[in-house]
Design a protein around this motif. Sequence first.
Motif, PDB file in Angstrom:
ATOM      1  N   ALA A  56     -45.088 -40.816  78.193  1.00 21.81           N
ATOM      2  CA  ALA A  56     -44.340 -39.937  77.286  1.00 21.81           C
ATOM      3  C   ALA A  56     -43.155 -39.256  77.974  1.00 21.81           C
ATOM      4  N   GLY A  57     -43.110 -39.307  79.292  1.00 21.07           N
ATOM      5  CA  GLY A  57     -41.988 -38.700  80.009  1.00 21.07           C
ATOM      6  C   GLY A  57     -42.227 -37.251  80.410  1.00 21.07           C
ATOM      7  N   ARG A  81     -37.151 -40.053  75.420  1.00 20.46           N
ATOM      8  CA  ARG A  81     -38.173 -41.081  75.171  1.00 20.46           C
ATOM      9  C   ARG A  81     -38.674 -41.012  73.730  1.00 20.46           C
ATOM     10  N   ALA A  82     -38.777 -39.795  73.214  1.00 20.38           N
ATOM     11  CA  ALA A  82     -39.188 -39.645  71.814  1.00 20.38           C
ATOM     12  C   ALA A  82     -38.165 -40.347  70.926  1.00 20.38           C
ATOM     13  N   PHE A  88     -46.388 -38.851  71.221  1.00 18.19           N
ATOM     14  CA  PHE A  88     -47.549 -38.534  72.045  1.00 18.19           C
ATOM     15  C   PHE A  88     -48.337 -37.391  71.439  1.00 18.19           C
ATOM     16  N   ALA A  89     -49.654 -37.568  71.322  1.00 20.65           N
ATOM     17  CA  ALA A  89     -50.523 -36.482  70.868  1.00 20.65           C
ATOM     18  C   ALA A  89     -51.388 -36.033  72.038  1.00 20.65           C
ATOM     19  N   SER A 162     -47.242 -45.120  69.652  1.00 29.94           N
ATOM     20  CA  SER A 162     -47.907 -43.823  69.503  1.00 29.94           C
ATOM     21  C   SER A 162     -49.033 -43.749  70.521  1.00 29.94           C
ATOM     22  N   VAL A 163     -49.046 -42.665  71.267  1.00 33.53           N
ATOM     23  CA  VAL A 163     -50.074 -42.484  72.292  1.00 33.53           C
ATOM     24  C   VAL A 163     -50.931 -41.276  71.920  1.00 33.53           C
ATOM     25  N   PHE A 164     -52.244 -41.486  71.830  1.00 35.00           N
ATOM     26  CA  PHE A 164     -53.168 -40.396  71.481  1.00 35.00           C
ATOM     27  C   PHE A 164     -54.117 -40.166  72.646  1.00 35.00           C
ATOM     28  N   ASP A 165     -54.142 -38.942  73.133  1.00 37.95           N
ATOM     29  CA  ASP A 165     -55.041 -38.633  74.238  1.00 37.95           C
ATOM     30  C   ASP A 165     -56.320 -37.992  73.708  1.00 37.95           C
TER      31      ASP A 165
END
Length: 248
Positions: A56-57, A81-82, A88-89, A162-165
Amino acid sequence: MLELQNISFGVTEDNGGGSVNKEILNDISLTVGDNRFVVITGPNGGGKSTLAKIIAGIEKPTSGRILLDGKDITDLNVTERAKAGISFAFQQPVRFKGIQVLDLIRLAAGKKMTVADACQYLAEVGLCAKDYINREVNASLSGGELKRIEIATVLARSTRLSVFDEPEAGIDLWSFQNLIQVFEKMRAQIHDSSIMIISHQERILEIADEIVVLRDGRIDASGPREEILPALIGTPSAVEACKILKSK
Ligand SMILES: Nc1ncnc2c1ncn2[C@@H]1O[C@H](COP(=O)(O)OP(=O)(O)O)[C@@H](O)[C@H]1O
Ligand SMILES: [Mg+2]
Protein backbone atom coordinates in the motif's frame (compact mmCIF):
# COMPACT_ATOMS: atom_id res chain seq x y z
CA MET A 1 -1.06 -7.22 -12.19
CA LEU A 2 1.08 -7.04 -9.03
CA GLU A 3 4.63 -8.19 -8.89
CA LEU A 4 6.85 -8.17 -5.83
CA GLN A 5 10.52 -8.59 -6.68
CA ASN A 6 12.90 -9.57 -3.87
CA ILE A 7 11.26 -7.41 -1.24
CA SER A 8 13.14 -7.11 2.04
CA PHE A 9 12.32 -4.88 4.97
CA GLY A 10 14.39 -4.30 8.06
CA VAL A 11 14.31 -1.90 10.98
CA THR A 12 17.04 -0.66 13.23
CA GLU A 13 16.28 -1.19 16.88
CA ASP A 14 18.04 0.15 19.93
CA ASN A 15 18.67 -2.73 22.32
CA GLY A 16 20.19 -0.51 24.99
CA GLY A 17 23.79 -1.34 24.17
CA GLY A 18 23.61 -0.14 20.57
CA SER A 19 21.48 -0.49 17.50
CA VAL A 20 20.71 -3.83 15.91
CA ASN A 21 19.16 -4.60 12.57
CA LYS A 22 15.97 -6.60 12.63
CA GLU A 23 14.89 -8.32 9.43
CA ILE A 24 11.10 -8.38 9.15
CA LEU A 25 10.72 -9.42 5.52
CA ASN A 26 13.37 -11.34 3.68
CA ASP A 27 13.52 -11.60 -0.11
CA ILE A 28 9.82 -11.89 -0.88
CA SER A 29 8.99 -12.48 -4.53
CA LEU A 30 5.40 -12.93 -5.52
CA THR A 31 3.18 -12.41 -8.55
CA VAL A 32 -0.55 -11.79 -8.34
CA GLY A 33 -2.32 -12.26 -11.66
CA ASP A 34 -5.49 -10.58 -12.90
CA ASN A 35 -8.82 -11.59 -11.40
CA ARG A 36 -7.20 -13.52 -8.58
CA PHE A 37 -8.31 -13.98 -5.00
CA VAL A 38 -5.13 -14.46 -3.00
CA VAL A 39 -5.03 -15.26 0.71
CA ILE A 40 -1.94 -14.62 2.78
CA THR A 41 -1.74 -16.61 5.97
CA GLY A 42 0.82 -17.74 8.51
CA PRO A 43 1.73 -17.37 12.17
CA ASN A 44 1.39 -14.07 14.01
CA GLY A 45 4.48 -11.93 13.69
CA GLY A 46 5.36 -13.54 10.35
CA GLY A 47 5.30 -10.21 8.51
CA LYS A 48 1.85 -10.25 6.86
CA SER A 49 0.73 -6.77 7.93
CA THR A 50 4.17 -5.39 7.07
CA LEU A 51 3.91 -6.85 3.58
CA ALA A 52 0.43 -5.34 3.13
CA LYS A 53 1.75 -1.94 4.24
CA ILE A 54 4.64 -2.20 1.78
CA ILE A 55 2.19 -2.94 -1.04
CA ALA A 56 0.00 0.00 0.00
CA GLY A 57 3.01 2.32 0.26
CA ILE A 58 2.76 2.91 4.01
CA GLU A 59 6.18 1.35 4.54
CA LYS A 60 9.07 1.46 2.10
CA PRO A 61 11.01 -1.74 1.42
CA THR A 62 14.71 -1.72 2.31
CA SER A 63 15.34 -3.40 -1.02
CA GLY A 64 13.37 -4.89 -3.90
CA ARG A 65 10.84 -3.52 -6.38
CA ILE A 66 7.05 -3.46 -6.66
CA LEU A 67 5.37 -3.41 -10.05
CA LEU A 68 1.71 -2.75 -10.78
CA ASP A 69 0.68 -3.66 -14.30
CA GLY A 70 4.34 -3.61 -15.27
CA LYS A 71 4.91 -0.11 -13.90
CA ASP A 72 7.43 0.35 -11.12
CA ILE A 73 5.55 1.86 -8.16
CA THR A 74 8.23 1.29 -5.50
CA ASP A 75 8.88 5.01 -5.09
CA LEU A 76 5.23 6.10 -5.10
CA ASN A 77 3.79 7.20 -1.77
CA VAL A 78 0.53 5.95 -0.33
CA THR A 79 -1.63 8.59 -2.07
CA GLU A 80 0.03 8.00 -5.43
CA ARG A 81 -0.41 4.26 -5.05
CA ALA A 82 -4.07 4.71 -4.21
CA LYS A 83 -4.40 6.71 -7.43
CA ALA A 84 -2.48 4.02 -9.31
CA GLY A 85 -5.13 1.52 -8.17
CA ILE A 86 -4.34 0.02 -4.78
CA SER A 87 -6.71 0.21 -1.82
CA PHE A 88 -6.00 -1.07 1.63
CA ALA A 89 -8.12 -1.96 4.65
CA PHE A 90 -6.18 -1.90 7.91
CA GLN A 91 -6.12 -4.68 10.51
CA GLN A 92 -6.99 -1.87 12.93
CA PRO A 93 -9.04 0.73 11.06
CA VAL A 94 -8.54 4.43 11.69
CA ARG A 95 -11.29 6.60 13.17
CA PHE A 96 -12.01 10.02 11.68
CA LYS A 97 -13.57 12.41 14.16
CA GLY A 98 -15.92 14.92 12.55
CA ILE A 99 -16.36 12.89 9.36
CA GLN A 100 -19.60 11.10 8.63
CA VAL A 101 -19.80 7.61 7.19
CA LEU A 102 -21.41 9.11 4.06
CA ASP A 103 -18.44 11.49 3.57
CA LEU A 104 -16.00 8.64 3.99
CA ILE A 105 -17.69 6.49 1.35
CA ARG A 106 -17.97 9.40 -1.07
CA LEU A 107 -14.34 10.29 -0.46
CA ALA A 108 -13.30 6.70 -1.14
CA ALA A 109 -15.34 6.53 -4.34
CA GLY A 110 -13.70 9.76 -5.50
CA LYS A 111 -16.75 10.69 -7.53
CA LYS A 112 -20.22 12.13 -7.05
CA MET A 113 -22.35 9.57 -5.33
CA THR A 114 -25.97 9.68 -4.23
CA VAL A 115 -26.94 8.74 -0.68
CA ALA A 116 -28.73 5.71 -2.11
CA ASP A 117 -25.56 4.52 -3.84
CA ALA A 118 -23.50 5.04 -0.71
CA CYS A 119 -26.11 3.12 1.30
CA GLN A 120 -25.77 0.23 -1.10
CA TYR A 121 -22.16 -0.28 -0.02
CA LEU A 122 -23.15 -0.34 3.64
CA ALA A 123 -25.90 -2.84 2.91
CA GLU A 124 -23.33 -5.04 1.19
CA VAL A 125 -21.32 -5.33 4.38
CA GLY A 126 -24.44 -6.14 6.35
CA LEU A 127 -25.04 -2.76 7.99
CA CYS A 128 -28.48 -1.18 8.04
CA ALA A 129 -27.56 1.85 5.96
CA LYS A 130 -30.01 4.36 7.43
CA ASP A 131 -28.64 3.75 10.93
CA TYR A 132 -25.09 4.41 9.86
CA ILE A 133 -24.90 6.77 6.90
CA ASN A 134 -24.92 9.93 9.04
CA ARG A 135 -22.94 8.55 11.95
CA GLU A 136 -19.60 10.11 12.72
CA VAL A 137 -16.59 7.81 12.22
CA ASN A 138 -15.54 8.23 15.85
CA ALA A 139 -15.14 6.23 19.04
CA SER A 140 -18.90 5.61 19.24
CA LEU A 141 -18.57 2.92 16.56
CA SER A 142 -17.61 -0.55 17.72
CA GLY A 143 -14.53 -2.21 16.29
CA GLY A 144 -16.69 -4.53 14.19
CA GLU A 145 -18.81 -1.68 12.80
CA LEU A 146 -15.71 0.31 11.94
CA LYS A 147 -14.21 -2.69 10.23
CA ARG A 148 -17.30 -3.18 8.08
CA ILE A 149 -17.45 0.51 7.20
CA GLU A 150 -13.84 0.31 6.11
CA ILE A 151 -14.61 -2.71 3.93
CA ALA A 152 -17.48 -0.69 2.40
CA THR A 153 -15.07 2.13 1.52
CA VAL A 154 -12.74 -0.34 -0.19
CA LEU A 155 -15.71 -1.67 -2.17
CA ALA A 156 -16.66 1.90 -3.13
CA ARG A 157 -13.12 2.55 -4.33
CA SER A 158 -13.22 -0.49 -6.67
CA THR A 159 -9.52 -0.31 -7.55
CA ARG A 160 -7.29 -2.75 -9.45
CA LEU A 161 -6.04 -4.32 -6.24
CA SER A 162 -7.80 -4.41 -2.87
CA VAL A 163 -5.81 -5.52 0.15
CA PHE A 164 -7.62 -6.52 3.37
CA ASP A 165 -5.66 -7.13 6.53
CA GLU A 166 -7.47 -9.66 8.75
CA PRO A 167 -11.01 -8.51 8.00
CA GLU A 168 -12.27 -11.05 10.53
CA ALA A 169 -10.47 -9.35 13.43
CA GLY A 170 -12.83 -7.77 15.93
CA ILE A 171 -16.10 -8.65 14.22
CA ASP A 172 -17.61 -9.76 17.50
CA LEU A 173 -21.01 -8.19 16.91
CA TRP A 174 -21.38 -9.25 13.37
CA SER A 175 -22.18 -12.77 12.37
CA PHE A 176 -19.14 -14.26 10.78
CA GLN A 177 -21.39 -15.68 8.08
CA ASN A 178 -22.02 -12.18 6.69
CA LEU A 179 -18.35 -11.46 6.35
CA ILE A 180 -17.80 -14.64 4.40
CA GLN A 181 -20.71 -13.76 2.13
CA VAL A 182 -19.21 -10.33 1.44
CA PHE A 183 -15.97 -11.93 0.33
CA GLU A 184 -17.66 -14.71 -1.61
CA LYS A 185 -19.63 -12.07 -3.49
CA MET A 186 -16.49 -10.02 -4.08
CA ARG A 187 -14.79 -13.08 -5.48
CA ALA A 188 -17.71 -13.90 -7.76
CA GLN A 189 -17.71 -10.33 -9.07
CA ILE A 190 -13.97 -9.97 -9.65
CA HIS A 191 -13.52 -8.13 -12.89
CA ASP A 192 -10.29 -6.54 -14.06
CA SER A 193 -9.08 -6.54 -10.48
CA SER A 194 -7.62 -8.76 -7.79
CA ILE A 195 -8.13 -9.22 -4.09
CA MET A 196 -5.50 -9.95 -1.48
CA ILE A 197 -6.72 -10.94 1.97
CA ILE A 198 -4.68 -11.65 5.03
CA SER A 199 -6.64 -14.17 7.00
CA HIS A 200 -6.56 -17.21 9.27
CA GLN A 201 -10.14 -18.17 8.53
CA GLU A 202 -10.83 -21.56 7.03
CA ARG A 203 -13.82 -20.29 5.04
CA ILE A 204 -11.68 -17.56 3.46
CA LEU A 205 -8.80 -19.93 2.74
CA GLU A 206 -11.31 -22.25 1.09
CA ILE A 207 -12.34 -19.65 -1.50
CA ALA A 208 -8.77 -18.63 -2.35
CA ASP A 209 -7.39 -19.12 -5.84
CA GLU A 210 -3.93 -19.00 -4.34
CA ILE A 211 -2.54 -19.21 -0.83
CA VAL A 212 0.73 -17.72 0.37
CA VAL A 213 2.14 -18.79 3.73
CA LEU A 214 4.43 -16.24 5.34
CA ARG A 215 6.57 -17.37 8.21
CA ASP A 216 9.42 -15.47 9.87
CA GLY A 217 9.45 -12.93 7.07
CA ARG A 218 9.82 -15.49 4.31
CA ILE A 219 7.47 -17.26 1.95
CA ASP A 220 7.08 -20.71 3.43
CA ALA A 221 4.77 -21.97 0.71
CA SER A 222 2.72 -20.48 -2.11
CA GLY A 223 0.59 -21.82 -4.91
CA PRO A 224 -2.95 -22.88 -5.84
CA ARG A 225 -5.27 -23.55 -2.90
CA GLU A 226 -5.59 -27.24 -3.81
CA GLU A 227 -1.85 -27.65 -3.34
CA ILE A 228 -1.21 -25.47 -0.34
CA LEU A 229 -4.22 -25.99 1.88
CA PRO A 230 -3.75 -29.76 2.44
CA ALA A 231 0.05 -29.49 2.45
CA LEU A 232 -0.09 -26.80 5.11
CA ILE A 233 -0.90 -29.39 7.71
CA GLY A 234 -1.11 -32.72 6.01
CA THR A 235 -4.84 -32.82 6.67
CA PRO A 236 -7.59 -31.09 4.71
CA SER A 237 -8.80 -29.05 7.65
CA ALA A 238 -7.71 -25.44 7.53
CA VAL A 239 -9.04 -24.94 11.03
CA GLU A 240 -6.37 -27.28 12.29
CA ALA A 241 -3.83 -25.59 10.05
CA CYS A 242 -4.60 -22.23 11.50
CA LYS A 243 -4.45 -23.56 15.03
CA ILE A 244 -1.02 -24.98 14.29
CA LEU A 245 0.11 -21.78 12.58
CA LYS A 246 -1.12 -19.60 15.42
CA SER A 247 0.52 -21.74 18.07
CA LYS A 248 3.93 -21.43 16.42
N1 LIG B 1 8.14 -0.61 12.35
C1 LIG B 1 8.50 -1.71 13.03
N2 LIG B 1 9.52 -1.65 13.93
C2 LIG B 1 9.91 -2.75 14.61
N3 LIG B 1 9.35 -3.96 14.48
C3 LIG B 1 8.33 -4.07 13.61
C4 LIG B 1 7.84 -2.97 12.85
N4 LIG B 1 6.81 -3.38 12.07
C5 LIG B 1 6.66 -4.70 12.35
N5 LIG B 1 7.55 -5.11 13.27
C6 LIG B 1 7.75 -6.49 13.77
O1 LIG B 1 7.81 -7.32 12.64
C7 LIG B 1 7.20 -8.57 12.87
C8 LIG B 1 6.09 -8.81 11.86
O2 LIG B 1 4.97 -8.01 12.18
P1 LIG B 1 3.63 -8.03 11.35
O3 LIG B 1 3.94 -7.66 9.94
O4 LIG B 1 2.66 -7.17 12.06
O5 LIG B 1 3.23 -9.56 11.43
P2 LIG B 1 1.81 -10.28 11.19
O6 LIG B 1 0.88 -9.31 10.56
O7 LIG B 1 2.14 -11.45 10.32
O8 LIG B 1 1.35 -10.73 12.55
C9 LIG B 1 6.73 -8.52 14.31
O9 LIG B 1 7.72 -9.11 15.11
C10 LIG B 1 6.60 -7.04 14.59
O10 LIG B 1 6.75 -6.76 15.95
MG1 LIG C 1 -1.00 -8.54 11.12
